[in-house]
Enzyme design. Structure first.
Site, PDB file in Angstrom:
ATOM      1  N   ARG A  51       0.836  -1.201   0.000  1.00  0.00           N
ATOM      2  CA  ARG A  51       0.000   0.000   0.000  1.00  0.00           C
ATOM      3  C   ARG A  51       0.873   1.254   0.000  1.00  0.00           C
ATOM      4  NH1 ARG A  51      -4.356   0.615   4.672  1.00  0.00           N
ATOM      5  NH2 ARG A  51      -2.466   1.034   5.862  1.00  0.00           N
ATOM      6  N   ARG A  99      13.097  26.424  -2.051  1.00  0.00           N
ATOM      7  CA  ARG A  99      12.099  27.473  -1.827  1.00  0.00           C
ATOM      8  C   ARG A  99      10.698  26.875  -1.882  1.00  0.00           C
ATOM      9  NH1 ARG A  99      10.037  30.364  -6.166  1.00  0.00           N
ATOM     10  NH2 ARG A  99      10.231  29.240  -8.109  1.00  0.00           N
ATOM     11  N   HIS A 102       4.642  25.278  -5.130  1.00  0.00           N
ATOM     12  CA  HIS A 102       3.739  24.119  -5.204  1.00  0.00           C
ATOM     13  C   HIS A 102       4.293  23.027  -6.126  1.00  0.00           C
ATOM     14  CE1 HIS A 102       1.065  26.983  -3.341  1.00  0.00           C
ATOM     15  NE2 HIS A 102       0.135  26.064  -3.188  1.00  0.00           N
ATOM     16  N   LYS A 147      -2.809   6.978   1.080  1.00  0.00           N
ATOM     17  CA  LYS A 147      -2.638   7.229   2.517  1.00  0.00           C
ATOM     18  C   LYS A 147      -1.739   8.450   2.686  1.00  0.00           C
ATOM     19  CE  LYS A 147      -2.357   4.502   6.776  1.00  0.00           C
ATOM     20  NZ  LYS A 147      -3.567   5.077   7.344  1.00  0.00           N
ATOM     21  N   LEU A 203      -9.886   4.260   1.984  1.00  0.00           N
ATOM     22  CA  LEU A 203      -8.565   3.656   2.120  1.00  0.00           C
ATOM     23  C   LEU A 203      -8.711   2.130   2.103  1.00  0.00           C
ATOM     24  CD1 LEU A 203      -5.570   4.576   2.701  1.00  0.00           C
ATOM     25  CD2 LEU A 203      -5.974   3.650   4.978  1.00  0.00           C
TER      26      LEU A 203
HETATM   27  N1  PDD Z   1      -5.622   4.946   9.833  1.00  0.00           N
HETATM   28  N2  PDD Z   1      -9.514   4.485   6.609  1.00  0.00           N
HETATM   29  C1  PDD Z   1      -8.824   5.568   7.017  1.00  0.00           C
HETATM   30  C2  PDD Z   1      -9.250   6.905   6.539  1.00  0.00           C
HETATM   31  C3  PDD Z   1      -7.721   5.402   7.895  1.00  0.00           C
HETATM   32  O1  PDD Z   1      -7.019   6.488   8.274  1.00  0.00           O
HETATM   33  C4  PDD Z   1      -7.373   4.103   8.340  1.00  0.00           C
HETATM   34  C5  PDD Z   1      -6.233   3.858   9.270  1.00  0.00           C
HETATM   35  C6  PDD Z   1      -8.134   3.005   7.890  1.00  0.00           C
HETATM   36  C7  PDD Z   1      -7.818   1.589   8.301  1.00  0.00           C
HETATM   37  O2  PDD Z   1      -6.663   1.107   7.626  1.00  0.00           O
HETATM   38  P1  PDD Z   1      -5.751  -0.038   8.288  1.00  0.00           P
HETATM   39  O3  PDD Z   1      -6.661  -1.176   8.636  1.00  0.00           O
HETATM   40  O4  PDD Z   1      -4.803  -0.404   7.207  1.00  0.00           O
HETATM   41  O5  PDD Z   1      -5.096   0.563   9.506  1.00  0.00           O
HETATM   42  C8  PDD Z   1      -9.200   3.243   7.027  1.00  0.00           C
HETATM   43  C9  PDD Z   1      -4.430   4.824  10.637  1.00  0.00           C
HETATM   44  C10 PDD Z   1      -4.485   3.781  11.688  1.00  0.00           C
HETATM   45  C11 PDD Z   1      -4.028   6.202  11.134  1.00  0.00           C
HETATM   46  O6  PDD Z   1      -4.209   7.139  10.380  1.00  0.00           O
HETATM   47  O7  PDD Z   1      -3.498   6.322  12.233  1.00  0.00           O
END
Ligand code: PDD
Length: 287
Positions: A51, A99, A102, A147, A203
């Site tokens: 991922r 600097r 974007h 992520k 996600l």
């Molecule tokens: N977050 N959806 C979102 C928006 C998330 O931020 C997360 C996890 C999940 C679950 O994904 P996973 O099972 O792979 O942890 C779903 C992590 C834990 C965080 O931001 O701390």
């Protein structure tokens, strides 16, 4: 003081510093992973690294480490920190640029940072209280499969949930329940499990995928399908899942009880399967 990793160096966390010109600081220009560690073993490392690669590809940051180098760095980091159960946080930003602009800098080197924290979950399954949640409009962008460290909408949504005396926000988009502000969603209706299919709207959770695997191997009926707000409101059980919360049973939604207002029977079954899987990882029988 715990040990952290920053750009090739292991050092005490309070000595890990990055430049204010880092694009992670200036733009939130980076991606991250959160990986549980049980019995000193990184849980589902392969899916987390895959991922990470997908997130890096999506934002066009070259992966600064090869797969085996991630593995050896993270193993050393875990061994350098106390406790057999931990949570690893890692992030890769586009790095430091001369600097603020974007557009991508011509030749920046990604910043790689990782740290460990003691494991948050210590669970008494037989006395699980469950959590409350509220539904809120999904105000995020159109690439929620990445992520990204750019988490302002998620932060605002989670805080709105906390301000309403609940633990998590369930995000609603076009009449469908998508996921939590930091978790994936499952519902149970008529003894069958349902979670939305992976898409750019959410996600692809590593915990989510493990739950589907456990459902498959244990003959629990399951389906990947969109969840309407009506189905959510009428669900027998609602679960929120993540690497840090594992599987949280939601017992109140928008101030109404879910099912009979207690963690449900399928949650009870699944959390035990999940704990057994963790134990197998601790024993080196699973990854
Ligand atoms: N977050 N959806 C979102 C928006 C998330 O931020 C997360 C996890 C999940 C679950 O994904 P996973 O099972 O792979 O942890 C779903 C992590 C834990 C965080 O931001 O701390």
């Amino acid at each position: 003081m715990s040990t952290a990793y920053l750009n090739g160096v292991f050092l005490p966390l309070d000595q890990a510093h990055v430049s204010v010109m880092d694009r992670g600081f200036l733009f939130g220009d980076g991606v991250y992973e959160v990986i549980p560690v049980y019995g000193g073993k990184l849980f589902r490392l392969g899916p987390h690294l895959r991922r990470l690669q997908n997130s890096l590809d999506a934002v066009r940051i070259g992966n600064p480490l090869a797969g085996k180098d991630w593995e050896s760095m993270l193993a050393r980091l875990v061994a350098s920190n106390e406790g057999r159960d931990q949570t690893v946080y890692l992030q890769v930003t586009r790095g430091v640029a001369p600097r603020r602009d974007h557009a991508f800098p011509v030749d920046s080197r990604p910043t790689v940072f990782a740290m460990c924290t003691p494991c948050l979950v210590s669970r008494d399954i037989d006395n699980e209280p469950g959590i409350s949640a509220i539904t809120l409009a999904d105000i995020r962008w159109q690439h929620c499969n990445i992520k990204a460290i750019t988490l302002l909408p998620n932060i605002l949504l989670r805080q709105q949930a906390i301000d309403a005396d609940t633990a998590e926000a369930i995000l609603i988009k076009d009449g469908y329940a998508i996921e939590g502000a930091a978790s994936n969603i499952f519902i149970v209706r008529k003894d069958a499990l349902k979670t939305p299919p992976n898409s750019a709207a959410l996600l692809p959770g590593v915990t989510r995928d493990l739950i589907l695997e456990l459902a498959k191997t244990n003959g629990i009926p399951w389906r990947e399908a969109d969840i309407t707000v009506e189905e959510l409101a009428g669900a027998d059980e609602i679960w929120l899942t993540s690497s840090t919360r594992e599987i949280s049973p939601v017992i109140r939604l928008d101030d109404r009880p879910v099912g009979n207002g207690k963690p449900g029977p399928l949650w009870n079954r699944m959390i035990r399967l999940y704990q057994n899987y963790k134990e197998a990882v601790r024993q080196g029988m699973a990854a």
